[in-house]
Write an enzyme that holds these catalytic residues in place. Structure first.
Site, PDB file in Angstrom:
ATOM      1  N   THR A  33      -5.500   2.649   3.543  1.00  0.00           N
ATOM      2  CA  THR A  33      -6.012   1.275   3.513  1.00  0.00           C
ATOM      3  C   THR A  33      -6.568   0.931   2.138  1.00  0.00           C
ATOM      4  O   THR A  33      -6.379  -0.189   1.641  1.00  0.00           O
ATOM      5  CB  THR A  33      -7.078   1.059   4.602  1.00  0.00           C
ATOM      6  OG1 THR A  33      -6.492   1.325   5.881  1.00  0.00           O
ATOM      7  CG2 THR A  33      -7.624  -0.360   4.592  1.00  0.00           C
ATOM      8  N   CYS A  34      -7.216   1.885   1.505  1.00  0.00           N
ATOM      9  CA  CYS A  34      -7.810   1.651   0.188  1.00  0.00           C
ATOM     10  C   CYS A  34      -6.733   1.356  -0.858  1.00  0.00           C
ATOM     11  O   CYS A  34      -6.911   0.492  -1.724  1.00  0.00           O
ATOM     12  CB  CYS A  34      -8.634   2.866  -0.234  1.00  0.00           C
ATOM     13  SG  CYS A  34      -9.889   3.332   0.983  1.00  0.00           S
TER      14      CYS A  34
END
Length: 161
Positions: free
Chosen positions: A48-49
């Site tokens: 996600t990052c």
């Protein structure tokens, strides 16, 4: 207890990565005299990052700069990992990545999380905040497993305009 709106950001030593260079900085100096958005990710190179959180700020960096805002990305990773991540993500000059390798700043904020169950150890919670002259004016902390309130679009909306 985590930092609250109206409180000053803690002053700790940190590694700042800008345009491929690693420099030692103090968080007090980074936030002094400016308006800034700080967002934190649990880890560089994590899904996600790397696919959403940092890319959103890279994409919208000019919109933040047009509002006169400094933008900082924080992670509990070492400076070399953050340097490599900045290069891999094409982070523009001026968008600083802050490597909080020992989680000193993250713990001082009270926004740490235990990622041991995932083999990650102590990490930052996913959050974004807006500060003026080192004082928190907005704080948006994600619920575990969510990505709704700390992304670039959400912060631009929260800041208005």
């Amino acid at each position: 207890m985590s930092i609250q709106i109206g409180q000053p950001l803690p002053d700790t030593e940190i590694k700042a990565i800008d345009d491929g260079r690693i420099e030692t900085a103090r968080t007090g100096a980074l936030f002094a005299g400016r308006k800034a958005v700080l967002f934190a990710v649990p880890g560089a190179f994590t899904p996600t990052c790397s696919e959403k959180h940092l890319p959103g700020y890279v994409q919208h960096y000019d919109a933040f700069r047009a509002r006169g805002l400094a933008v900082y990305c924080l992670a509990v990773n070492d400076a070399y990992v953050m340097q490599a991540w900045a290069a891999a993500q094409n982070v523009p000059s001026g968008l600083l990545l802050l490597a909080d390798g020992n989680a000193d700043f993250t713990r001082a904020l009270g926004l740490e999380r235990d990622g041991s169950a995932y083999g990650m150890g102590l990490r930052a919670r996913r959050f974004a905040l807006y500060a003026e002259d080192g004082v928190v004016r907005q704080l948006h902390v994600e619920a575990p497993g969510e990505f709704r309130v700390s992304g670039a679009e959400a912060m631009l909306a929260a800041l208005g305009g």
